[in-house]
Scaffold this motif. Structure first.
Motif, PDB file in Angstrom:
ATOM      1  N   TYR A  27      -1.910   2.822  -7.129  1.00  0.00           N
ATOM      2  CA  TYR A  27      -0.176   3.481  -6.604  1.00  0.00           C
ATOM      3  C   TYR A  27       0.801   3.031  -7.396  1.00  0.00           C
ATOM      4  O   TYR A  27       0.494   1.769  -8.251  1.00  0.00           O
ATOM      5  CB  TYR A  27       0.158   3.609  -5.047  1.00  0.00           C
ATOM      6  N   LEU A  61      -8.929  -0.564  -3.213  1.00  0.00           N
ATOM      7  CA  LEU A  61      -8.642   0.294  -2.542  1.00  0.00           C
ATOM      8  C   LEU A  61      -8.273   1.687  -3.197  1.00  0.00           C
ATOM      9  O   LEU A  61      -8.731   2.748  -2.532  1.00  0.00           O
ATOM     10  CB  LEU A  61      -8.706  -0.040  -0.791  1.00  0.00           C
ATOM     11  N   LYS A  62      -6.689   1.408  -3.587  1.00  0.00           N
ATOM     12  CA  LYS A  62      -6.212   2.872  -3.600  1.00  0.00           C
ATOM     13  C   LYS A  62      -5.603   1.806  -5.295  1.00  0.00           C
ATOM     14  O   LYS A  62      -5.230   0.496  -5.087  1.00  0.00           O
ATOM     15  CB  LYS A  62      -5.222   3.197  -2.469  1.00  0.00           C
ATOM     16  N   ALA A 115      -4.692   7.654  -6.906  1.00  0.00           N
ATOM     17  CA  ALA A 115      -6.244   6.947  -7.005  1.00  0.00           C
ATOM     18  C   ALA A 115      -6.295   6.040  -5.439  1.00  0.00           C
ATOM     19  O   ALA A 115      -6.011   5.539  -4.974  1.00  0.00           O
ATOM     20  CB  ALA A 115      -6.583   6.829  -8.254  1.00  0.00           C
ATOM     21  N   GLN A 116      -7.805   6.495  -5.322  1.00  0.00           N
ATOM     22  CA  GLN A 116      -8.351   5.966  -4.093  1.00  0.00           C
ATOM     23  C   GLN A 116      -9.763   6.675  -3.991  1.00  0.00           C
ATOM     24  O   GLN A 116     -10.174   7.332  -4.185  1.00  0.00           O
ATOM     25  CB  GLN A 116      -7.561   6.961  -2.539  1.00  0.00           C
ATOM     26  N   ASN A 117     -10.208   5.083  -3.381  1.00  0.00           N
ATOM     27  CA  ASN A 117     -11.423   5.057  -3.639  1.00  0.00           C
ATOM     28  C   ASN A 117     -12.113   4.907  -2.117  1.00  0.00           C
ATOM     29  O   ASN A 117     -12.186   4.032  -0.773  1.00  0.00           O
ATOM     30  CB  ASN A 117     -12.129   3.847  -3.397  1.00  0.00           C
ATOM     31  N   LYS A 118     -12.226   6.405  -1.747  1.00  0.00           N
ATOM     32  CA  LYS A 118     -13.104   6.508  -0.249  1.00  0.00           C
ATOM     33  C   LYS A 118     -14.535   6.305   0.017  1.00  0.00           C
ATOM     34  O   LYS A 118     -14.674   5.687   1.196  1.00  0.00           O
ATOM     35  CB  LYS A 118     -13.038   7.935   0.542  1.00  0.00           C
ATOM     36  N   ASN A 155     -10.272   6.674 -12.335  1.00  0.00           N
ATOM     37  CA  ASN A 155     -11.142   6.920 -10.906  1.00  0.00           C
ATOM     38  C   ASN A 155     -11.941   5.606 -10.185  1.00  0.00           C
ATOM     39  O   ASN A 155     -11.661   4.699 -11.136  1.00  0.00           O
ATOM     40  CB  ASN A 155     -12.265   8.066 -12.087  1.00  0.00           C
ATOM     41  N   LYS A 214     -13.628   4.665  -8.115  1.00  0.00           N
ATOM     42  CA  LYS A 214     -14.720   5.005  -7.052  1.00  0.00           C
ATOM     43  C   LYS A 214     -15.700   3.803  -6.927  1.00  0.00           C
ATOM     44  O   LYS A 214     -16.573   3.335  -6.567  1.00  0.00           O
ATOM     45  CB  LYS A 214     -15.622   6.824  -7.848  1.00  0.00           C
ATOM     46  N   GLY A 262       0.560  -0.727  -0.092  1.00  0.00           N
ATOM     47  CA  GLY A 262       0.093   0.253   0.022  1.00  0.00           C
ATOM     48  C   GLY A 262       0.506   1.360   0.251  1.00  0.00           C
ATOM     49  O   GLY A 262      -0.012   2.035   0.386  1.00  0.00           O
ATOM     50  N   GLN A 271       1.112   7.269  -4.531  1.00  0.00           N
ATOM     51  CA  GLN A 271      -0.497   7.377  -4.376  1.00  0.00           C
ATOM     52  C   GLN A 271      -1.096   7.483  -5.668  1.00  0.00           C
ATOM     53  O   GLN A 271      -0.950   9.445  -6.270  1.00  0.00           O
ATOM     54  CB  GLN A 271      -1.205   7.572  -3.478  1.00  0.00           C
TER      55      GLN A 271
END
Length: 155
Positions: A111, A108-109, A10-13, A45, A47, A4, A8
């Motif tokens: 990187y 989740l992300k 992109a991140q999926n908040k 993205n 999302k 992880g 980074q």
């Protein structure tokens, strides 16, 4: 380098809001042509993305990678299904767990690690509406405590 970490992209908040993440896995991703250039420019993205197991392999669906601007007819389809690279043991573990009701595989992300694009996928169990409300209340209470502490430090 720990799982992880890296640059980074992109991140999926939304994943942390909608799921209890119980376990994470680091996966490589199979890309075509100009996709890696678009990803390095952070034009990705996560999302609405999700992972699905098909024929003993894991595929990532609905991950949007914008077309590379300098690319020509060799540009890719933005919502193309992409294969994830995991060890056979990890795939069989995921197959066993996702057979249970309520579990899903969520990215989740994304990187860069040692020049390679990696996706951190999590094994999530869906949250109910009241769980989401509880999380928001806890988050707001924590924010209020930190705000009060900062105000007290200023005095």
């Amino acid at each position: 380098m720990p799982k992880g970490s890296g640059k980074q992209l992109a991140q999926n908040k939304k994943a942390y809001h909608d799921f209890f993440i119980e376990q994470t896995f680091e996966a490589g991703i199979v890309l075509k042509g100009t996709e890696i250039k678009a990803i390095r420019a952070a034009r990705v993205n996560l999302k609405d993305a999700f992972a699905k197991i098909e024929n003993g392999e894991i595929y990532l669906h609905n991950m949007h990678v914008s077309p590379y601007e300098q690319g020509n007819q060799f540009n890719h389809d933005p919502l193309r299904t992409r294969k994830l690279l995991l060890h056979k043991k990890e795939i069989s573990k995921l197959i066993g767990i996702t057979k249970e009701t309520g579990y899903t595989i969520v990215p989740l992300k994304m990187y860069l690690k040692n020049g390679f694009a990696k996706v951190l996928i999590g094994l999530g169990k869906g949250k109910k509406q009241y769980d989401k409300r509880d999380d928001l209340k806890k988050k707001e209470a924590k924010r209020d405590i930190e705000r009060a502490f900062r105000e007290r430090q200023k005095m």
